[in-house]
Design an enzyme around this catalytic site. Structure first.
Site, PDB file in Angstrom:
ATOM      1  CB  CYS A 286      -2.590  -0.755  -5.126  1.00 21.71           C
ATOM      2  SG  CYS A 286      -4.192  -0.010  -4.732  1.00 21.71           S
TER       3      CYS A 286
ATOM      4  CG  HIS B 104      -3.510  -2.743  -1.438  1.00 20.72           C
ATOM      5  ND1 HIS B 104      -3.216  -1.437  -1.135  1.00 20.72           N
ATOM      6  CD2 HIS B 104      -3.031  -3.475  -0.402  1.00 20.72           C
ATOM      7  CE1 HIS B 104      -2.565  -1.386   0.015  1.00 20.72           C
ATOM      8  NE2 HIS B 104      -2.431  -2.599   0.479  1.00 20.72           N
TER       9      HIS B 104
ATOM     10  CE1 TYR C 161      -8.253  -0.267   4.390  1.00 19.46           C
ATOM     11  CE2 TYR C 161      -8.466   2.120   4.166  1.00 19.46           C
ATOM     12  CZ  TYR C 161      -7.829   0.928   3.837  1.00 19.46           C
ATOM     13  OH  TYR C 161      -6.789   0.937   2.939  1.00 19.46           O
TER      14      TYR C 161
HETATM   15  C1  DNO Z   1      -5.237   3.567   1.375  1.00 18.48           C
HETATM   16  C2  DNO Z   1      -3.989   2.800   1.402  1.00 18.48           C
HETATM   17  C3  DNO Z   1      -2.754   3.675   1.447  1.00 18.48           C
HETATM   18  C4  DNO Z   1      -1.530   2.832   1.725  1.00 18.48           C
HETATM   19  C5  DNO Z   1      -0.239   3.603   1.761  1.00 18.48           C
HETATM   20  C6  DNO Z   1       0.930   2.668   1.784  1.00 18.48           C
HETATM   21  O1  DNO Z   1      -6.255   3.076   1.634  1.00 18.48           O
HETATM   22  O2  DNO Z   1      -3.925   1.922   0.366  1.00 18.48           O
HETATM   23  O3  DNO Z   1      -2.911   4.619   2.452  1.00 18.48           O
HETATM   24  O4  DNO Z   1      -1.654   2.238   2.963  1.00 18.48           O
HETATM   25  O5  DNO Z   1      -0.120   4.450   0.696  1.00 18.48           O
HETATM   26  O6  DNO Z   1       2.039   3.326   2.297  1.00 18.48           O
END
Ligand code: DNO
Length: 386
Positions: free
Chosen positions: A273, A300, A364
């Site tokens: 991420c 991500h 989102y």
């Molecule tokens: C937020 C996401 C996190 C992710 C969790 C994975 O937008 O990237 O909430 O889903 O941390 O477990």
């Protein structure tokens, strides 16, 4: 040349963004979870099949589960942790039976991602998620009233927090608390009391204890993962710092080296991420990529813009402090070595255009992510050249 798999997080049938919207955005893979199953319970085969059928009826593929949450009893390795491990293994077996093999999870104590503001105004009128240390310190000192909290902040931050304590109205304080305590949409948030209690528990565990608990969790599920070709991907801490006295163990290069080497098996992977890692003032995202690249099974892609205090807002995907061009170069090169394309999703997006008038899940909404995906896909094509 192999292309990355373009995916999109979908919260399920209640998500205001429909599967048709996702198709129009050009993604082919879905990232989803059974948010209605309480943390720690087994994901029933029937529920997984039902979700999968809905996704496939729309002509899409359920590529990644984000997340199968790790119950607090496991993170704290408390008395009934063994039961939750068994449940977790059963959920993994059920997912594998349905052909779903990539699972994202995190090992953040109590709170998942944390922001102080969910509608921070950008100069173009769109809204972004924002993390401000002054507000976090204000919450910690004057709302949570955590013992010893003042030792965790530099003087300048303490002064800003004090100034806020004179300015903030009850409504400001309620909003801030709600933002900090908020969980995943459609999963329940936590109360101040829960948080205080957990902070006590984690104080005794500390960073080393939490690291041990993670390796214990991974070694307990290792055989099930290998037998069922499950790839676990740990999500970095967001933000990548200890907050509110809670330890963090997936924040920097050293942490990821420790995790990868601690249980050195193929199933033990990473959700790379860029936004979470990029928020760390000492993190070099490209360096971290090189340490974990063989184990990246999901990405991500998101950007952040930090100031001198380490406060950050989520910037446009190709703007901000993360060098997305070079991240994409590394990721596409790694993808050429893979039999199975690495799935990525445009992580978060600004609330913009028509979405400004809609109720959306923070980070989102559709259009901001659609913009992000379009930019990232173009970047990939530009780099690959075909
Ligand atoms: C937020 C996401 C996190 C992710 C969790 C994975 O937008 O990237 O909430 O889903 O941390 O477990």
């Amino acid at each position: 040349m192999n292309r990355l798999e373009q995916t999109w997080r979908w919260y399920g049938p209640n998500d205001p963004v429909s599967l048709q919207d996702v198709k129009q955005a050009g993604a082919t893979g879905i990232v989803s979870a059974l948010h209605h199953i309480p943390h720690g319970e087994i994901w029933p085969l029937g529920d997984i099949k039902e979700r999968k059928a809905i996704i496939e009826a729309a002509g899409l593929t359920w590529s990644v589960v984000e997340s199968v949450p790790v119950h607090e009893a496991i993170k704290t390795k408390s008395e009934n942790a063994g039961l939750y491990i068994e449940n977790y293994k059963q959920s993994l077996r059920n997912l594998a039976e349905c052909g779903i093999h990539t699972v994202c999870y995190n090992f953040m104590p109590v709170l998942d991602w944390t922001r102080t503001h969910l509608d921070y105004g950008m100069t173009d009128g769109s809204k972004a998620l924002y993390f401000n240390w002054f507000d976090l310190a204000f919450f910690d000192l004057y709302v949570l009233k955590r013992a010893g909290a003042e030792q965790d902040y530099p003087q300048a931050v303490l002064e800003e927090a004090l100034a806020k304590s004179h300015q903030y109205t009850k409504a400001d304080i309620d909003k801030l608390s709600e933002n900090i305590l908020m969980g995943i949409p459609s999963e329940k948030g936590i109360t101040l009391e829960d948080l205080t209690q957990s902070i006590h528990v984690y104080q005794h565990i500390g960073k080393d204890g939490l690291r041990d608990n993670l390796l214990w969790f991974l070694s307990q599920i290792a055989e099930t993962c290998e037998q069922n070709q499950i790839r676990m991907t740990i999500h970095p801490d967001d933000p990548p710092y200890p907050i509110l006295g809670l330890p963090r163990i997936a924040s920097d290069k050293d942490d990821f080296e420790f995790i990868i080497k601690g249980v050195d098996q193929t199933f033990n992977g990473v959700c790379f991420c860029t936004g979470s890692l990029g928020a760390g003032v000492s993190n070099n995202v490209l360096d971290i990529f090189n340490v974990v690249k063989d184990r990246i099974y999901f990405a991500h892609l998101r950007n952040v813009k930090k100031d001198v205090f380490g406060n950050f807002y989520e910037a446009d995907h190709l703007d901000g402090d993360v060098d997305m061009y070079h991240v994409m170069k590394l990721l596409t090169a790694e993808n050429q070595k893979r039999e199975k394309a690495i799935p990525f999703r445009p992580d978060h997006g600004h609330q913009m255009l028509d979405d400004l008038n809609k109720v959306t899940n923070p980070g989102y909404s559709a259009i901001g992510r659609l913009r992000g995906l379009a930019e990232l896909r173009g970047l990939e094509l530009g780099i690959l050249g075909s």
